[in-house]
Scaffold this motif. Structure first.
Motif, PDB file in Angstrom:
ATOM      1  N   PRO A 158       0.832  -1.209   0.000  1.00 24.59           N
ATOM      2  CA  PRO A 158       0.000   0.000   0.000  1.00 24.59           C
ATOM      3  C   PRO A 158       0.864   1.255   0.000  1.00 24.59           C
ATOM      4  CG  PRO A 158      -0.050  -1.020   2.155  1.00 24.59           C
ATOM      5  CD  PRO A 158       0.780  -1.897   1.290  1.00 24.59           C
ATOM      6  N   ARG A 159       0.273   2.336  -0.434  1.00 25.58           N
ATOM      7  CA  ARG A 159       1.018   3.585  -0.563  1.00 25.58           C
ATOM      8  C   ARG A 159       1.328   4.159   0.813  1.00 25.58           C
ATOM      9  NH1 ARG A 159      -2.384   5.897  -3.341  1.00 25.58           N
ATOM     10  NH2 ARG A 159      -1.576   5.035  -5.259  1.00 25.58           N
ATOM     11  N   ILE A 160       2.560   4.551   0.982  1.00 28.11           N
ATOM     12  CA  ILE A 160       2.983   5.113   2.259  1.00 28.11           C
ATOM     13  C   ILE A 160       2.570   6.582   2.293  1.00 28.11           C
ATOM     14  CG2 ILE A 160       5.264   5.707   1.439  1.00 28.11           C
ATOM     15  CD1 ILE A 160       6.306   4.582   4.115  1.00 28.11           C
ATOM     16  N   ARG A 161       2.294   7.072   3.492  1.00 29.61           N
ATOM     17  CA  ARG A 161       1.812   8.445   3.595  1.00 29.61           C
ATOM     18  C   ARG A 161       2.973   9.419   3.494  1.00 29.61           C
ATOM     19  NH1 ARG A 161      -1.524   9.314   8.823  1.00 29.61           N
ATOM     20  NH2 ARG A 161       0.386  10.282   9.526  1.00 29.61           N
ATOM     21  N   ILE A 162       2.712  10.594   2.966  1.00 28.97           N
ATOM     22  CA  ILE A 162       3.808  11.518   2.626  1.00 28.97           C
ATOM     23  C   ILE A 162       4.640  11.896   3.841  1.00 28.97           C
ATOM     24  CG2 ILE A 162       2.146  13.446   2.626  1.00 28.97           C
ATOM     25  CD1 ILE A 162       5.263  13.378   0.471  1.00 28.97           C
ATOM     26  N   ASP A 163       3.972  12.180   4.977  1.00 29.68           N
ATOM     27  CA  ASP A 163       4.768  12.637   6.132  1.00 29.68           C
ATOM     28  C   ASP A 163       5.638  11.511   6.663  1.00 29.68           C
ATOM     29  OD1 ASP A 163       2.505  11.302   6.872  1.00 29.68           O
ATOM     30  OD2 ASP A 163       2.360  12.275   8.812  1.00 29.68           O
ATOM     31  N   LYS A 164       5.101  10.284   6.665  1.00 30.72           N
ATOM     32  CA  LYS A 164       5.906   9.148   7.137  1.00 30.72           C
ATOM     33  C   LYS A 164       7.089   8.919   6.201  1.00 30.72           C
ATOM     34  CE  LYS A 164       2.699   7.461  10.088  1.00 30.72           C
ATOM     35  NZ  LYS A 164       2.792   7.265  11.497  1.00 30.72           N
ATOM     36  N   PHE A 165       6.816   9.134   4.923  1.00 28.82           N
ATOM     37  CA  PHE A 165       7.845   8.853   3.931  1.00 28.82           C
ATOM     38  C   PHE A 165       8.978   9.867   4.031  1.00 28.82           C
ATOM     39  CE2 PHE A 165       9.015   8.260  -0.699  1.00 28.82           C
ATOM     40  CZ  PHE A 165       9.578   7.042  -0.465  1.00 28.82           C
ATOM     41  N   VAL A 166       8.631  11.117   4.181  1.00 30.96           N
ATOM     42  CA  VAL A 166       9.659  12.149   4.309  1.00 30.96           C
ATOM     43  C   VAL A 166      10.420  11.949   5.621  1.00 30.96           C
ATOM     44  CG1 VAL A 166      10.020  14.624   4.484  1.00 30.96           C
ATOM     45  CG2 VAL A 166       8.432  13.736   2.829  1.00 30.96           C
ATOM     46  N   ASN A 167       9.666  11.544   6.665  1.00 28.56           N
ATOM     47  CA  ASN A 167      10.317  11.220   7.934  1.00 28.56           C
ATOM     48  C   ASN A 167      11.346  10.113   7.758  1.00 28.56           C
ATOM     49  OD1 ASN A 167       9.102  13.025   9.528  1.00 28.56           O
ATOM     50  ND2 ASN A 167       7.670  11.599  10.495  1.00 28.56           N
ATOM     51  N   LEU A 168      10.951   9.097   6.979  1.00 28.00           N
ATOM     52  CA  LEU A 168      11.867   7.985   6.726  1.00 28.00           C
ATOM     53  C   LEU A 168      13.162   8.504   6.124  1.00 28.00           C
ATOM     54  CD1 LEU A 168      12.189   4.825   6.466  1.00 28.00           C
ATOM     55  CD2 LEU A 168      11.351   5.111   4.146  1.00 28.00           C
ATOM     56  N   GLY A 169      13.041   9.435   5.177  1.00 30.81           N
ATOM     57  CA  GLY A 169      14.223   9.989   4.543  1.00 30.81           C
ATOM     58  C   GLY A 169      15.103  10.749   5.510  1.00 30.81           C
ATOM     59  N   TRP A 170      14.488  11.691   6.237  1.00 36.25           N
ATOM     60  CA  TRP A 170      15.299  12.582   7.076  1.00 36.25           C
ATOM     61  C   TRP A 170      15.702  11.937   8.380  1.00 36.25           C
ATOM     62  CZ3 TRP A 170      17.505  16.376   4.799  1.00 36.25           C
ATOM     63  CH2 TRP A 170      16.870  17.061   3.782  1.00 36.25           C
ATOM     64  N   LYS A 171      14.779  11.197   9.011  1.00 34.53           N
ATOM     65  CA  LYS A 171      15.066  10.745  10.370  1.00 34.53           C
ATOM     66  C   LYS A 171      15.803   9.421  10.422  1.00 34.53           C
ATOM     67  CE  LYS A 171      11.382  13.063  12.840  1.00 34.53           C
ATOM     68  NZ  LYS A 171      10.038  12.837  13.360  1.00 34.53           N
ATOM     69  N   TYR A 172      15.588   8.570   9.425  1.00 37.30           N
ATOM     70  CA  TYR A 172      16.238   7.264   9.496  1.00 37.30           C
ATOM     71  C   TYR A 172      17.348   7.105   8.474  1.00 37.30           C
ATOM     72  CZ  TYR A 172      12.210   6.291  12.381  1.00 37.30           C
ATOM     73  OH  TYR A 172      11.273   6.349  13.376  1.00 37.30           O
ATOM     74  N   LEU A 173      17.035   7.390   7.211  1.00 38.44           N
ATOM     75  CA  LEU A 173      18.020   7.108   6.176  1.00 38.44           C
ATOM     76  C   LEU A 173      19.217   8.034   6.254  1.00 38.44           C
ATOM     77  CD1 LEU A 173      16.099   6.113   2.973  1.00 38.44           C
ATOM     78  CD2 LEU A 173      16.931   4.738   4.820  1.00 38.44           C
ATOM     79  N   LEU A 174      19.006   9.299   6.600  1.00 38.82           N
ATOM     80  CA  LEU A 174      20.128  10.237   6.647  1.00 38.82           C
ATOM     81  C   LEU A 174      21.138   9.844   7.729  1.00 38.82           C
ATOM     82  CD1 LEU A 174      21.285  12.735   5.350  1.00 38.82           C
ATOM     83  CD2 LEU A 174      19.982  14.124   6.932  1.00 38.82           C
ATOM     84  N   PRO A 175      20.690   9.606   8.993  1.00 35.51           N
ATOM     85  CA  PRO A 175      21.655   9.138   9.989  1.00 35.51           C
ATOM     86  C   PRO A 175      22.305   7.818   9.598  1.00 35.51           C
ATOM     87  CG  PRO A 175      19.585   9.746  11.044  1.00 35.51           C
ATOM     88  CD  PRO A 175      19.364   9.824   9.585  1.00 35.51           C
ATOM     89  N   LEU A 176      21.494   6.921   9.050  1.00 37.48           N
ATOM     90  CA  LEU A 176      22.044   5.623   8.664  1.00 37.48           C
ATOM     91  C   LEU A 176      23.100   5.784   7.587  1.00 37.48           C
ATOM     92  CD1 LEU A 176      19.025   3.158   8.527  1.00 37.48           C
ATOM     93  CD2 LEU A 176      20.990   3.087  10.048  1.00 37.48           C
ATOM     94  N   SER A 177      22.858   6.700   6.644  1.00 40.49           N
ATOM     95  CA  SER A 177      23.834   6.870   5.579  1.00 40.49           C
ATOM     96  C   SER A 177      25.109   7.494   6.123  1.00 40.49           C
ATOM     97  CB  SER A 177      23.248   7.700   4.450  1.00 40.49           C
ATOM     98  OG  SER A 177      22.901   8.971   4.920  1.00 40.49           O
TER      99      SER A 177
END
Lengths: 151, 351, 367, 165
Positions: B317-336
């Motif tokens: 199912p389609r992920i919601r925009i705020d969760k998706f942007v959160n995923l980018g900034w809050k999880y993927l950025l530190p992980l990267s």
């Protein structure tokens, strides 16, 4: 204090209260206090007068009560102050039956387009009449009820 | 010996300069044809694949097994009337699909396709900085989306563009940082431990990638995969067009072949991102006998990734925009960032 | 500063099931207010019902909640039979019960599949529709119609069950149990599905009651009101089933309540099949040319539990062969009215998810 | 409200990523099953026994009682005057002195005329007909380009292929 004109039981075993329309709000307020909720509003065109039938329901006691009023001038007090459910129900009855609910804040058509003339559930509604639908206010676009057309 | 050099040799009777120019043009056309056929095949495979998962048959009317369905669709799109919104910004409206499709096609020119039997290396560009060029071109794509969305003056398109841009920005940085980790790792040979050059070109990275970098830094693979999926914007992450909310997002007001170009651009991005992942993380064209069949290795790896992408497309199912942007900034950025530090330590260690 | 844009969700929009229009006032992505316009599918069935014989109106009720046609017929026929004091043979009542529950399953298959579809999940929709297709095949076996079945008649059913139909229902039920769990798993396995539904579209029980909301929406708000239990019709008091209730009040609760009701429906059908007696399947008083002569006088208001809630039918007869006034208390109409209340201040994506979980059927909203 | 209310058990919340992977595999395995759709014109599928669509008329049996036109919910059936002049109809049909053929039971010579454009196949005409003169069959492929969907009584007695207008 409201006065119950007559009390009966209809064929489906439901208690029916016949009251005068001026007592309606008072009676409904009391029943609301007892935990009843509005289930449906039905208007019936009896040619010389209009009947308005309210079905109210208590979920705890599982009790249905039918309240009947009649009006000869199309005007009935609104119940929107008591139950939100009355909003759309009253708009529907206004739209199709032409009952004017006094005190309803947004009493406009709900199912038919705004420009519709007449109230179709009235017994004297002319079914052959050509009606203009909101497509074009100048009246060029219309739907006709000629049953031979198009086939 | 690469295909380019071979064509150059065949045409040597025309003189050095002319033959080189013609060789580049021919090679470009060759890759364009390959990419074009790939797109058609990709869309056909996607439709069949989706149909089979949903217990349908899929296209089967035009041609044997519906193989000509896409050609029929192409003619349908070309023959369609192009309905344009009245209040559009004409220039931007017409330019947007062209930007998207050209940027996608251009990106394919930079890929190191590997060797194929007699032809040798199929890559067109032999620049030393293809990695930078690639991500430069990839950042042109959102411009097409923005132009297309804003120029139509439709509320759906406006919201779709906002989402697409928010999404692109928030996944650009993790993607770049994980690529930086690749550059760091490939700056030093883990066989000899000595410094090597060519880390900024895709072909250089592939040449150094004897062990796939996906094994060395799986975290980077995950981040890059998610970022590229976000970039390609297919179903669970198609926030720009989210069809059940915004009709079709920034492509809402497009019709006919203009819409078709956006559609092909979408599949192009899926294909391109699969290529990039298999080149950067899965060893690209490396493998036994890769002087003869390197291209096949790359192709197989890419296609498996494409199939995985399609499976994600039809099942999540389609992920919601705020969760998706959160995923980018809050999880993927530190992980990267962690991945980057890890890459640095790795390089220090093998030294 | 009030920066808002108006977005039309509907009348022609991928996520409105049927046609109704939500005029959404948006502040960036946040929904500030929703204004609902309905009436695009209005056919004034109530007026048509007044103009035709009692027996003819069955097909107009079929077309109200067109995905749950059997329950609509049942609602109308309950009212008509009460009005006429018509006896219904026992076998016919059991058959009606089986059909009503099958129809409920068929309608839920659309609802559950569409939840996935609106969230961008294409595949479960096709699986649920395949199951629905099997039920429609059973309906065709029994009545001759796939969707708008016209199966029940005044005083019974038009055609009797035979061995083939019963076997087909048994077969369907036995494979459906496993299939249902699998389809639910398809949706619930994904954490994105939870993210999109959990805690979204909160409907407080007081608000629900105030708006007259019934059915799965009310049960998901924690009020276990089901007409099949509270005022049983047919033989619902003779079968064993439970009314599922969720306390979560959100989209996920509504989804889970619907799924649990499917399991209960299967239980009911199994018991019905075991108890199905022999005997006549129609009342001879309402057969052949007597169909046109059926008369009724007085007021009745009866209710059944349709897939979206309490479907009530009010009929006033004046002693003639045509009803004087027919009114349908439609649950979807009430359920839809509460949507603005549930979606104030959520994101546009949540609005879509909430509309999907409300699952209002346009044919029933507009009538 | 009743006592037998059962609060549903909340299912376990899936583990991020792994749950999605499980769901993907769950759906992806249908890749290897056979498709369930029927390819219509080549494969018509199994038509259930009670499936009905096209209305037919037995003119010898029709008594012109007009019950079918009365019960038709959307007035698709109208009664139309028609002189039986076809040959091959034997029962109840006699030759008049003028050489016309007449159905003795049908004094007014009126027969149903069906508009398939509005017919909803509710089968009530078949149900009510006292002499089973009007009946429905499996035949359902009646779509074609034509101006009128109305079938005259004569056309109602013919097979669908012969009724090309």
């Amino acid at each position: 204090m409201y006065k119950i004109l007559s009390e009966e039981t209809d064929k489906s075993g439901m208690k029916v209260l016949n009251i005068d329309k001026s007592d309606l709000v008072e009676l409904m307020e009391e029943y609301k206090g007892k935990g009843y909720y509005l289930s449906s509003i039905t208007g019936v065109d009896m040619k010389d007068h209009l009947d308005v039938i309210y079905h109210i329901h208590n979920f705890d006691k599982n009790d249905y009560i039918c309240v009947k009023i009649s009006t000869s001038d199309e005007k009935v007090p609104s119940l929107t102050k008591l139950w939100k459910a009355a909003d759309w129900d009253e708009r529907e009855q206004y739209d199709l039956m032409g009952i004017i609910f006094e005190g309803h804040e947004n009493l406009k058509r709900i199912l038919l387009p705004e420009e519709w003339a007449g109230h179709p559930l009235r017994k004297d509604y002319d079914l052959k009449k050509v009606q203009y639908v909101s497509m074009d206010r100048s009246g060029n676009e219309h739907v006709s009820f000629d049953e031979t057309e198009g086939w | 010996m690469s295909l380019l050099v071979r064509i150059h040799q065949w045409l040597s009777f025309l003189g050095n300069f002319t033959s080189l120019g013609l060789a580049y043009i021919l090679q470009t056309i060759f890759i364009l044809i390959f990419v074009g056929i790939s797109f058609v095949a990709l869309i056909y495979i996607f439709r069949k694949y989706m149909a089979r998962i949903q217990r349908r048959v899929g296209p089967n009317r035009v041609g044997k097994f519906g193989l000509l369905q896409l050609i029929a669709d192409l003619f349908k799109l070309l023959g369609k009337e192009s309905i344009m919104p009245e209040r559009r910004d004409d220039m931007a409206y017409k330019l947007a699909p062209i930007i998207v499709i050209i940027a996608t096609m251009l990106a394919f020119m930079l890929l190191p396709f590997g060797n194929l039997a007699y032809f040798g290396s199929l890559a067109v560009t032999h620049s030393k900085v293809t990695l930078i060029l690639m991500f430069g071109i990839l950042s042109i794509l959102p411009i097409g989306e923005i132009l297309g969305g804003i120029s139509t003056k439709s509320n759906y398109a406006l919201l779709g563009t906002m989402r697409a841009v928010a999404k692109d920005i928030s996944f650009e940085i993790p993607m770049m940082i994980s690529v930086l980790a690749i550059v760091i790792v490939s700056s030093r040979s883990y066989v000899t431990g000595g410094a090597i050059t060519g880390g900024l070109s895709l072909s250089g990275i592939v040449a150094n990638e004897i062990i796939p970098y996906g094994i060395i830094e799986p975290l980077g693979l995950l981040i890059f995969f998610i970022s590229m999926v976000a970039r390609a914007s297919y179903s669970p992450f198609d926030l720009g067009e989210s069809d059940s909310e915004l009709i079709s997002g920034y492509t809402t007001e497009y019709s006919g072949m203009r819409f078709g170009l956006f559609y092909v651009g979408l599949f192009g991005m899926v294909y391109l991102s699969s290529f990039l992942i298999s080149i950067l993380y899965l060893g690209g064209s490396n493998g036994p006998f890769d002087h003869y069949v390197g291209f096949i290795y790359l192709f197989i790896k890419t296609d498996i990734l494409v199939l995985i992408s399609f499976l994600i497309w039809v099942t999540l199912p389609r992920i919601r925009i705020d969760k998706f942007v959160n995923l980018g900034w809050k999880y993927l950025l530190p992980l990267s960032m962690i991945n980057l530090v890890y890459a640095g330590l790795f390089v220090l260690y093998i030294r | 500063m009030s920066h808002w844009i108006e977005l039309n969700v509907g009348p022609v929009h991928p996520s409105t099931h049927g046609i109704y229009r939500f005029r959404v006032k948006l502040n960036e992505e946040t929904v500030e207010d929703v204004d609902i316009t309905i009436g695009y599918l209005h056919r004034n069935a109530e007026k048509i019902c007044e103009l035709s014989y009692f027996v003819n109106n069955i097909i107009y009720f079929d077309r109200m909640d067109y995905i749950d046609a059997m329950n609509m017929e049942l609602a109308y026929l309950r009212a008509v039979e009460t009005l006429m004091d018509m006896e219904v043979p026992e076998r016919a009542q059991w058959i009606r019960m089986i059909m009503a529950e099958l129809s409920r399953i068929a309608a839920r298959m659309v609802g559950i599949g569409a939840v996935g579809l609106d969230l961008g999940m294409l595949t479960p929709f096709f699986h649920t529709f395949h199951e629905r297709e099997k039920i429609q095949k059973i309906f065709t076996e029994a009545s001759g119609g796939r969707q708008e079945v016209n199966y029940m008649s005044i005083g019974g059913v038009y055609q009797d069950f035979n061995e083939k139909i019963i076997n087909e229902i048994r077969e369907f039920i036995s494979q459906f149990k496993g299939k249902l769990e699998e389809m639910v798993k398809m949706l619930l396995d994904s954490e994105i599905f939870w993210q999109r539904n959990e805690g979204i579209g909160i409907l407080e029980p007081e608000v629900a009651l105030d708006y007259g909301v019934t059915g799965p929406m009310l049960r998901a708000s924690g009020i276990g009101y089901d007409i099949r239990k509270d005022s049983p019709y047919l033989f619902y008091d003779k079968v064993d089933f439970e009314v599922p209730v969720a306390k979560t009040k959100d989209n996920l609760g509504r989804f889970l309540v619907k799924v649990e009701e499917l399991r209960q429906s299967i239980r009911i059908i199994e018991q019905c099949l075991a108890k199905l007696p022999d005997g006549p399947y129609f009342n001879p008083k309402a057969k052949k040319s007597a169909m046109l002569l059926l008369k009724g006088q007085g007021d009745v208001f009866t209710r059944v539990e349709s897939e979206s809630g309490e479907f009530g039918v009010f009929i006033r007869g004046d002693g003639g062969v045509k009803p004087y006034r027919v009114h349908a208390r439609s649950p979807s109409f009430k359920n839809l009215a509460v949507v603005p209340e549930m979606t104030r201040g959520v994101l546009i994506a949540d609005l879509i998810a909430t509309i999907a979980s409300v699952d209002a059927v346009a044919g029933e909203v507009d009538r | 409200m009743v006592a037998t209310v059962k609060e549903i058990k909340m299912p376990k919340k899936p583990v991020p990523v792994i749950g999605s992977l499980k769901g993907m595999l769950n759906m992806g395995k249908y890749m290897f099953t056979k498709p369930v759709t029927t390819q219509y014109p080549e494969n018509k599928g199994e038509i259930p026994e009670r499936f009905r669509f096209r209305i037919f008329l037995v003119p010898e049996a029709c008594v012109g009682c007009t019950l079918c036109s009365k019960i038709c919910p959307n007035h698709s059936i109208k009664m139309e005057h028609w002189d039986l002049d076809r040959t091959g109809l034997e029962n109840n049909v006699v030759q008049t002195a003028r050489g016309d053929r007449k159905n003795l039971q049908n004094k007014r010579n009126i027969y149903p005329d069906v508009n398939f454009g509005t017919c909803t196949v509710c089968r009530q005409c078949e149900e009510i007909c006292p002499t089973d003169a009007i009946y429905l069959t499996h035949e359902f492929e009646s779509a074609r380009t034509r101006n009128s969907f109305t079938y005259s009584p004569e056309e109602l007695t013919m097979q669908e292929e012969d009724v090309i207008k």
